[in-house]
Design a protein around this motif. Structure first.
Motif, PDB file in Angstrom:
ATOM      1  N   GLN A  97     129.120-126.388  -6.389  1.00  0.00           N
ATOM      2  CA  GLN A  97     129.363-125.131  -7.102  1.00  0.00           C
ATOM      3  C   GLN A  97     128.294-124.126  -6.735  1.00  0.00           C
ATOM      4  O   GLN A  97     127.163-124.490  -6.463  1.00  0.00           O
ATOM      5  CB  GLN A  97     129.287-125.322  -8.604  1.00  0.00           C
ATOM      6  N   SER A 153     126.851-122.063  -8.795  1.00  0.00           N
ATOM      7  CA  SER A 153     125.909-121.693  -9.846  1.00  0.00           C
ATOM      8  C   SER A 153     125.093-122.884 -10.342  1.00  0.00           C
ATOM      9  O   SER A 153     125.532-124.019 -10.292  1.00  0.00           O
ATOM     10  CB  SER A 153     126.669-121.063 -11.010  1.00  0.00           C
ATOM     11  N   VAL A 154     123.918-122.590 -10.829  1.00  0.00           N
ATOM     12  CA  VAL A 154     123.046-123.620 -11.371  1.00  0.00           C
ATOM     13  C   VAL A 154     123.648-124.171 -12.643  1.00  0.00           C
ATOM     14  O   VAL A 154     124.304-123.456 -13.383  1.00  0.00           O
ATOM     15  CB  VAL A 154     121.671-123.049 -11.755  1.00  0.00           C
ATOM     16  N   ARG A 155     123.403-125.436 -12.909  1.00  0.00           N
ATOM     17  CA  ARG A 155     123.909-126.019 -14.146  1.00  0.00           C
ATOM     18  C   ARG A 155     122.773-126.694 -14.879  1.00  0.00           C
ATOM     19  O   ARG A 155     121.879-127.255 -14.266  1.00  0.00           O
ATOM     20  CB  ARG A 155     125.016-127.013 -13.825  1.00  0.00           C
ATOM     21  N   PHE A 156     122.856-126.620 -16.215  1.00  0.00           N
ATOM     22  CA  PHE A 156     121.750-127.091 -17.039  1.00  0.00           C
ATOM     23  C   PHE A 156     122.134-128.323 -17.837  1.00  0.00           C
ATOM     24  O   PHE A 156     123.291-128.525 -18.165  1.00  0.00           O
ATOM     25  CB  PHE A 156     121.304-125.962 -17.963  1.00  0.00           C
ATOM     26  N   ASP A 157     121.138-129.101 -18.154  1.00  0.00           N
ATOM     27  CA  ASP A 157     121.342-130.389 -18.795  1.00  0.00           C
ATOM     28  C   ASP A 157     120.292-130.557 -19.890  1.00  0.00           C
ATOM     29  O   ASP A 157     119.098-130.462 -19.629  1.00  0.00           O
ATOM     30  CB  ASP A 157     121.155-131.473 -17.721  1.00  0.00           C
TER      31      ASP A 157
END
Lengths: 173, 173
Positions: free
Chosen positions: B85, B87-91
DNA sequence: GTCCGAGCTACGAATAATTCCTAATTAGGA
DNA sequence: TCCTAATTAGGAATTATTCGTAGCTCGGAC
Protein backbone atom coordinates in the motif's frame (compact mmCIF):
# COMPACT_ATOMS: atom_id res chain seq x y z
CA UNK A 1 -12.21 -6.33 14.07
CA UNK A 2 -12.49 -4.13 17.11
CA UNK A 3 -10.44 -4.43 20.26
CA UNK A 4 -11.85 -5.51 23.60
CA UNK A 5 -13.10 -2.50 25.58
CA UNK A 6 -10.99 -3.23 28.63
CA UNK A 7 -7.89 -3.55 26.56
CA UNK A 8 -8.65 -0.19 24.97
CA UNK A 9 -9.01 1.42 28.40
CA UNK A 10 -5.74 -0.13 29.48
CA UNK A 11 -3.99 1.27 26.43
CA UNK A 12 -5.46 4.69 27.05
CA UNK A 13 -4.27 4.71 30.63
CA UNK A 14 -0.84 3.84 29.42
CA UNK A 15 -1.01 6.65 26.91
CA UNK A 16 -1.96 9.15 29.58
CA UNK A 17 0.82 8.07 31.84
CA UNK A 18 3.46 8.06 29.12
CA UNK A 19 2.30 11.43 27.83
CA UNK A 20 2.44 13.00 31.26
CA UNK A 21 5.84 11.47 31.85
CA UNK A 22 7.12 12.95 28.61
CA UNK A 23 5.68 16.38 29.36
CA UNK A 24 3.37 16.19 26.38
CA UNK A 25 0.03 17.94 26.60
CA UNK A 26 -3.05 15.79 26.80
CA UNK A 27 -5.39 17.36 24.31
CA UNK A 28 -8.80 16.13 23.33
CA UNK A 29 -7.54 15.52 19.80
CA UNK A 30 -4.68 13.36 20.93
CA UNK A 31 -6.88 11.31 23.15
CA UNK A 32 -9.42 10.68 20.44
CA UNK A 33 -6.80 9.89 17.86
CA UNK A 34 -5.10 7.45 20.14
CA UNK A 35 -8.42 5.90 21.02
CA UNK A 36 -9.20 5.39 17.35
CA UNK A 37 -5.98 3.51 16.70
CA UNK A 38 -6.11 1.66 19.98
CA UNK A 39 -9.58 0.32 19.32
CA UNK A 40 -8.84 -0.86 15.81
CA UNK A 41 -7.19 -4.18 15.17
CA UNK A 42 -6.83 -3.34 11.52
CA UNK A 43 -3.64 -1.32 11.42
CA UNK A 44 -5.40 1.77 10.12
CA UNK A 45 -3.81 4.28 7.79
CA UNK A 46 -3.72 7.95 8.74
CA UNK A 47 -6.63 8.54 6.43
CA UNK A 48 -8.68 5.82 8.12
CA UNK A 49 -7.94 7.27 11.55
CA UNK A 50 -8.94 10.66 10.24
CA UNK A 51 -12.29 9.39 9.07
CA UNK A 52 -12.94 7.61 12.35
CA UNK A 53 -11.99 10.60 14.46
CA UNK A 54 -14.07 13.00 12.46
CA UNK A 55 -17.20 11.27 13.65
CA UNK A 56 -16.69 12.65 17.13
CA UNK A 57 -14.63 15.74 16.24
CA UNK A 58 -15.75 17.03 12.85
CA UNK A 59 -13.16 19.79 12.78
CA UNK A 60 -9.89 17.93 13.29
CA UNK A 61 -7.47 18.35 10.48
CA UNK A 62 -5.69 15.56 8.70
CA UNK A 63 -2.50 17.34 9.60
CA UNK A 64 -3.21 16.93 13.28
CA UNK A 65 -3.87 13.26 12.76
CA UNK A 66 -0.51 12.81 11.09
CA UNK A 67 1.33 14.88 13.67
CA UNK A 68 -0.28 12.99 16.47
CA UNK A 69 0.30 9.57 15.00
CA UNK A 70 4.01 10.28 14.62
CA UNK A 71 4.12 11.72 18.10
CA UNK A 72 2.54 8.58 19.49
CA UNK A 73 4.98 6.50 17.51
CA UNK A 74 7.89 8.48 18.87
CA UNK A 75 6.55 7.96 22.37
CA UNK A 76 6.62 4.24 21.73
CA UNK A 77 2.85 3.89 21.97
CA UNK A 78 2.38 2.95 18.34
CA UNK A 79 4.46 1.18 15.76
CA UNK A 80 4.25 1.36 12.02
CA UNK A 81 4.05 -1.53 9.61
CA UNK A 82 7.24 -1.69 7.64
CA UNK A 83 9.67 1.18 7.38
CA UNK A 84 8.26 4.63 8.08
CA UNK A 85 9.60 6.08 4.87
CA UNK A 86 6.98 7.33 2.49
CA UNK A 87 8.04 5.25 -0.48
CA UNK A 88 7.84 1.57 -1.31
CA UNK A 89 11.12 -0.30 -1.43
CA UNK A 90 12.00 -3.32 -3.50
CA UNK A 91 14.10 -6.35 -2.79
CA UNK A 92 15.52 -8.69 -5.42
CA UNK A 93 17.11 -11.14 -3.05
CA UNK A 94 15.36 -14.44 -3.69
CA UNK A 95 17.25 -16.26 -0.95
CA UNK A 96 15.81 -16.72 2.46
CA UNK A 97 16.89 -13.72 4.45
CA UNK A 98 15.74 -11.55 7.31
CA UNK A 99 15.51 -7.84 7.88
CA UNK A 100 16.97 -5.48 10.42
CA UNK A 101 15.04 -2.22 10.31
CA UNK A 102 16.34 0.95 11.88
CA UNK A 103 13.41 2.74 13.47
CA UNK A 104 15.30 5.99 13.34
CA UNK A 105 16.48 6.32 9.76
CA UNK A 106 14.36 3.67 8.09
CA UNK A 107 17.31 1.85 6.61
CA UNK A 108 16.77 -1.89 6.14
CA UNK A 109 19.69 -4.30 6.33
CA UNK A 110 19.60 -7.99 5.46
CA UNK A 111 20.94 -10.71 7.65
CA UNK A 112 20.98 -14.47 7.42
CA UNK A 113 20.35 -17.20 9.90
CA UNK A 114 19.69 -20.83 9.16
CA UNK A 115 18.01 -21.13 12.56
CA UNK A 116 15.51 -18.48 11.68
CA UNK A 117 15.00 -19.89 8.20
CA UNK A 118 13.61 -22.98 9.84
CA UNK A 119 10.85 -21.17 11.72
CA UNK A 120 7.78 -23.20 12.30
CA UNK A 121 4.64 -21.27 11.59
CA UNK A 122 1.79 -22.09 13.97
CA UNK A 123 -1.13 -23.92 12.56
CA UNK A 124 -3.54 -21.13 13.38
CA UNK A 125 -1.98 -19.08 10.61
CA UNK A 126 -3.30 -21.45 8.00
CA UNK A 127 -6.77 -20.28 8.89
CA UNK A 128 -5.80 -16.78 7.80
CA UNK A 129 -4.74 -17.87 4.36
CA UNK A 130 -2.16 -19.71 2.36
CA UNK A 131 1.43 -19.19 3.49
CA UNK A 132 4.02 -18.30 0.86
CA UNK A 133 6.98 -17.23 2.95
CA UNK A 134 8.04 -16.12 6.38
CA UNK A 135 10.89 -14.07 7.70
CA UNK A 136 11.93 -12.26 10.82
CA UNK A 137 11.87 -8.50 11.13
CA UNK A 138 14.12 -7.09 13.79
CA UNK A 139 13.76 -3.45 14.80
CA UNK A 140 16.30 -1.29 16.49
CA UNK A 141 18.58 1.68 16.13
CA UNK A 142 21.32 1.05 13.61
CA UNK A 143 24.96 1.60 14.44
CA UNK A 144 25.20 4.74 12.37
CA UNK A 145 22.21 6.40 13.98
CA UNK A 146 23.44 5.41 17.43
CA UNK A 147 26.78 6.97 16.62
CA UNK A 148 25.26 10.14 15.25
CA UNK A 149 23.12 10.69 18.30
CA UNK A 150 25.88 9.68 20.72
CA UNK A 151 26.39 13.28 21.74
CA UNK A 152 22.68 13.91 22.21
CA UNK A 153 21.53 13.56 25.83
CA UNK A 154 18.59 11.36 26.78
CA UNK A 155 19.39 8.50 24.48
CA UNK A 156 17.30 5.38 24.93
CA UNK A 157 13.87 5.46 23.46
CA UNK A 158 13.60 6.59 19.86
CA UNK A 159 12.64 10.24 19.71
CA UNK A 160 13.27 12.47 16.76
CA UNK A 161 11.65 14.98 14.49
CA UNK A 162 9.66 14.02 11.47
CA UNK A 163 12.43 15.65 9.52
CA UNK A 164 15.22 13.45 10.79
CA UNK A 165 12.99 10.51 10.22
CA UNK A 166 13.24 10.86 6.50
CA UNK A 167 16.84 11.90 6.13
CA UNK A 168 18.93 8.76 5.63
CA UNK A 169 18.76 5.61 3.53
CA UNK A 170 18.57 5.61 -0.25
CA UNK A 171 20.50 4.06 -3.08
CA UNK A 172 20.52 1.64 -5.96
CA UNK A 173 23.23 -0.31 -7.70
CA UNK B 1 26.53 -2.58 -0.91
CA UNK B 2 26.53 -4.02 -4.40
CA UNK B 3 25.68 -7.60 -5.24
CA UNK B 4 28.21 -10.12 -6.55
CA UNK B 5 28.36 -10.06 -10.34
CA UNK B 6 27.66 -13.75 -10.76
CA UNK B 7 24.65 -13.54 -8.52
CA UNK B 8 23.33 -10.66 -10.60
CA UNK B 9 23.74 -12.70 -13.78
CA UNK B 10 21.96 -15.60 -12.16
CA UNK B 11 19.07 -13.37 -11.20
CA UNK B 12 18.87 -11.94 -14.68
CA UNK B 13 18.73 -15.39 -16.24
CA UNK B 14 15.92 -16.25 -13.92
CA UNK B 15 14.13 -13.07 -14.90
CA UNK B 16 14.43 -13.89 -18.57
CA UNK B 17 13.14 -17.37 -18.10
CA UNK B 18 10.23 -16.31 -15.90
CA UNK B 19 9.30 -13.50 -18.26
CA UNK B 20 9.31 -15.79 -21.27
CA UNK B 21 7.27 -18.33 -19.37
CA UNK B 22 4.69 -15.71 -18.50
CA UNK B 23 4.49 -14.38 -22.05
CA UNK B 24 5.82 -11.01 -20.99
CA UNK B 25 7.87 -9.03 -23.46
CA UNK B 26 11.54 -8.65 -22.74
CA UNK B 27 12.18 -5.00 -23.36
CA UNK B 28 15.43 -3.19 -22.87
CA UNK B 29 13.78 -1.07 -20.16
CA UNK B 30 12.62 -4.07 -18.19
CA UNK B 31 16.00 -5.68 -18.35
CA UNK B 32 17.81 -2.58 -17.16
CA UNK B 33 15.31 -1.91 -14.42
CA UNK B 34 15.56 -5.45 -13.18
CA UNK B 35 19.33 -5.27 -13.34
CA UNK B 36 19.34 -2.13 -11.24
CA UNK B 37 17.32 -3.70 -8.46
CA UNK B 38 19.10 -7.03 -8.72
CA UNK B 39 22.50 -5.44 -8.30
CA UNK B 40 21.56 -3.35 -5.29
CA UNK B 41 21.55 -4.79 -1.82
CA UNK B 42 19.96 -1.64 -0.48
CA UNK B 43 16.28 -2.20 -1.11
CA UNK B 44 16.03 0.76 -3.45
CA UNK B 45 12.94 2.89 -3.80
CA UNK B 46 11.38 3.44 -7.22
CA UNK B 47 13.02 6.84 -7.33
CA UNK B 48 16.44 5.33 -6.63
CA UNK B 49 15.97 2.76 -9.36
CA UNK B 50 14.90 5.52 -11.72
CA UNK B 51 18.07 7.47 -11.04
CA UNK B 52 20.25 4.42 -11.50
CA UNK B 53 18.57 3.39 -14.73
CA UNK B 54 18.72 6.83 -16.23
CA UNK B 55 22.47 6.60 -16.38
CA UNK B 56 22.22 4.05 -19.16
CA UNK B 57 18.82 5.02 -20.56
CA UNK B 58 18.32 8.75 -20.15
CA UNK B 59 14.82 8.71 -21.56
CA UNK B 60 13.04 6.14 -19.39
CA UNK B 61 10.10 7.53 -17.55
CA UNK B 62 9.47 7.16 -13.87
CA UNK B 63 6.13 5.67 -14.79
CA UNK B 64 7.83 2.85 -16.63
CA UNK B 65 9.99 2.20 -13.62
CA UNK B 66 6.95 1.92 -11.39
CA UNK B 67 5.04 -0.24 -13.86
CA UNK B 68 7.99 -2.52 -14.30
CA UNK B 69 8.73 -2.85 -10.60
CA UNK B 70 5.17 -3.89 -9.91
CA UNK B 71 5.24 -6.25 -12.85
CA UNK B 72 8.40 -7.86 -11.52
CA UNK B 73 6.81 -8.10 -8.12
CA UNK B 74 3.75 -9.75 -9.57
CA UNK B 75 5.98 -12.22 -11.37
CA UNK B 76 7.52 -13.11 -8.04
CA UNK B 77 10.93 -11.78 -8.97
CA UNK B 78 10.89 -8.96 -6.45
CA UNK B 79 9.32 -8.42 -3.09
CA UNK B 80 8.48 -5.19 -1.34
CA UNK B 81 9.39 -4.24 2.18
CA UNK B 82 6.23 -4.14 4.23
CA UNK B 83 2.78 -3.96 2.71
CA UNK B 84 2.59 -2.61 -0.83
CA UNK B 85 0.00 0.00 0.00
CA UNK B 86 1.09 3.55 -0.55
CA UNK B 87 0.30 4.76 2.93
CA UNK B 88 1.83 4.13 6.32
CA UNK B 89 -0.17 2.03 8.72
CA UNK B 90 -0.19 2.17 12.48
CA UNK B 91 -0.43 -0.50 15.11
CA UNK B 92 -1.37 0.09 18.74
CA UNK B 93 -0.95 -3.47 19.92
CA UNK B 94 1.81 -3.37 22.52
CA UNK B 95 1.81 -7.11 23.07
CA UNK B 96 4.21 -9.36 21.32
CA UNK B 97 2.51 -10.35 18.13
CA UNK B 98 3.29 -11.35 14.59
CA UNK B 99 1.97 -10.35 11.22
CA UNK B 100 0.34 -12.19 8.38
CA UNK B 101 0.48 -10.03 5.28
CA UNK B 102 -1.65 -10.72 2.24
CA UNK B 103 0.45 -10.03 -0.82
CA UNK B 104 -2.65 -9.58 -2.87
CA UNK B 105 -4.78 -7.07 -0.98
CA UNK B 106 -2.21 -5.71 1.44
CA UNK B 107 -4.29 -6.54 4.49
CA UNK B 108 -2.26 -7.29 7.61
CA UNK B 109 -3.60 -9.66 10.25
CA UNK B 110 -2.09 -10.28 13.67
CA UNK B 111 -1.42 -13.66 15.11
CA UNK B 112 0.19 -14.88 18.29
CA UNK B 113 2.63 -17.62 19.06
CA UNK B 114 4.62 -18.07 22.20
CA UNK B 115 7.09 -20.18 20.24
CA UNK B 116 7.80 -17.35 17.89
CA UNK B 117 7.94 -14.80 20.69
CA UNK B 118 10.96 -16.66 21.99
CA UNK B 119 12.99 -16.28 18.80
CA UNK B 120 16.69 -16.11 19.33
CA UNK B 121 18.27 -13.39 17.28
CA UNK B 122 21.69 -14.35 15.94
CA UNK B 123 24.64 -12.57 17.41
CA UNK B 124 25.64 -11.10 14.06
CA UNK B 125 22.65 -8.79 14.25
CA UNK B 126 24.16 -6.95 17.17
CA UNK B 127 26.81 -5.68 14.82
CA UNK B 128 24.11 -3.94 12.81
CA UNK B 129 22.80 -2.02 15.78
CA UNK B 130 20.87 -2.25 18.99
CA UNK B 131 17.87 -4.59 18.94
CA UNK B 132 14.57 -3.30 20.27
CA UNK B 133 12.14 -5.94 19.11
CA UNK B 134 11.65 -8.79 16.70
CA UNK B 135 8.65 -10.39 15.12
CA UNK B 136 7.80 -12.74 12.32
CA UNK B 137 6.22 -11.57 9.09
CA UNK B 138 4.39 -14.25 7.16
CA UNK B 139 3.31 -13.55 3.60
CA UNK B 140 0.63 -15.26 1.66
CA UNK B 141 -2.75 -14.90 0.05
CA UNK B 142 -5.46 -14.33 2.60
CA UNK B 143 -8.59 -16.45 2.69
CA UNK B 144 -10.78 -13.71 1.30
CA UNK B 145 -8.55 -13.07 -1.69
CA UNK B 146 -8.22 -16.76 -2.33
CA UNK B 147 -12.01 -17.07 -2.29
CA UNK B 148 -12.52 -14.10 -4.54
CA UNK B 149 -10.14 -15.38 -7.17
CA UNK B 150 -11.39 -18.95 -6.90
CA UNK B 151 -13.25 -18.63 -10.18
CA UNK B 152 -10.28 -17.13 -11.99
CA UNK B 153 -8.23 -19.68 -13.93
CA UNK B 154 -4.50 -20.00 -13.42
CA UNK B 155 -4.47 -19.56 -9.69
CA UNK B 156 -1.19 -20.19 -7.98
CA UNK B 157 1.36 -17.42 -8.19
CA UNK B 158 0.14 -13.96 -7.31
CA UNK B 159 -0.78 -12.04 -10.42
CA UNK B 160 -3.07 -9.07 -10.48
CA UNK B 161 -3.43 -5.57 -11.74
CA UNK B 162 -2.09 -2.60 -9.89
CA UNK B 163 -5.68 -1.62 -9.45
CA UNK B 164 -6.75 -4.75 -7.62
CA UNK B 165 -3.66 -4.41 -5.52
CA UNK B 166 -5.01 -1.37 -3.79
CA UNK B 167 -8.64 -2.30 -3.49
CA UNK B 168 -9.10 -4.01 -0.14
CA UNK B 169 -8.00 -3.37 3.42
CA UNK B 170 -8.87 -0.22 5.28
CA UNK B 171 -10.62 0.57 8.48
CA UNK B 172 -10.36 2.02 11.95
CA UNK B 173 -12.34 1.62 15.12
C1' DG C 1 -10.21 30.02 40.09
C1' DT C 2 -7.74 33.19 36.80
C1' DC C 3 -3.90 34.20 34.08
C1' DC C 4 -0.11 33.36 31.02
C1' DG C 5 3.06 31.30 27.91
C1' DA C 6 4.67 27.32 25.53
C1' DG C 7 2.76 24.08 23.08
C1' DC C 8 -1.12 22.82 20.11
C1' DT C 9 -4.43 23.14 16.50
C1' DA C 10 -6.88 24.19 11.88
C1' DC C 11 -6.40 25.46 7.46
C1' DG C 12 -4.84 26.02 3.07
C1' DA C 13 -0.79 25.93 0.36
C1' DA C 14 3.37 23.24 -0.83
C1' DT C 15 5.89 18.80 -1.67
C1' DA C 16 6.51 14.12 -2.46
C1' DA C 17 4.94 9.71 -4.19
C1' DT C 18 2.37 7.23 -7.46
C1' DT C 19 -0.81 6.54 -11.20
C1' DC C 20 -3.46 7.69 -15.36
C1' DC C 21 -4.09 9.07 -20.30
C1' DT C 22 -2.75 9.05 -24.98
C1' DA C 23 -0.09 8.99 -29.03
C1' DA C 24 4.03 6.92 -30.74
C1' DT C 25 7.20 2.88 -30.62
C1' DT C 26 8.66 -1.97 -30.53
C1' DA C 27 9.08 -7.12 -29.53
C1' DG C 28 8.45 -11.14 -31.43
C1' DG C 29 5.33 -14.38 -33.91
C1' DA C 30 3.45 -15.38 -38.78
C1' DT D 1 9.81 -8.53 -43.51
C1' DC D 2 5.29 -7.33 -41.75
C1' DC D 3 1.77 -6.80 -38.38
C1' DT D 4 -0.28 -6.01 -34.12
C1' DA D 5 -0.85 -6.38 -29.36
C1' DA D 6 1.93 -4.98 -25.85
C1' DT D 7 4.75 -1.47 -24.18
C1' DT D 8 6.74 3.11 -23.64
C1' DA D 9 7.48 8.44 -22.84
C1' DG D 10 5.75 12.31 -21.09
C1' DG D 11 2.98 15.19 -18.93
C1' DA D 12 -1.21 15.81 -16.41
C1' DA D 13 -3.79 14.10 -12.52
C1' DT D 14 -4.16 11.87 -7.95
C1' DT D 15 -2.97 10.64 -3.58
C1' DA D 16 -0.06 10.92 0.52
C1' DT D 17 2.26 13.77 3.58
C1' DT D 18 4.25 17.99 5.41
C1' DC D 19 4.84 23.00 6.06
C1' DG D 20 3.78 27.92 7.44
C1' DT D 21 0.93 30.83 9.98
C1' DA D 22 -2.24 32.86 12.99
C1' DG D 23 -5.34 31.76 16.52
C1' DC D 24 -6.57 28.65 20.61
C1' DT D 25 -5.80 25.79 24.86
C1' DC D 26 -3.61 22.97 28.55
C1' DG D 27 -1.84 23.10 32.88
C1' DG D 28 1.40 25.27 36.10
C1' DA D 29 1.95 29.71 38.95
C1' DC D 30 -0.32 32.80 41.53
Amino acid sequence: MTVDRHEVERRIERFKSVARGAGVKLTHQRLEIFRAVASSAEHPSAEAVYKAVRRSMPTVSLDTVYRTLWLLTDLGLLTTLGPRQGSVRFDANPEHHHHYLCVRCGQVLDFESSDLDALSIPDSVNRLGRVLSAHVEVRGVCARCARESAGTPSDGSPRFSSHERRMHAEGAS
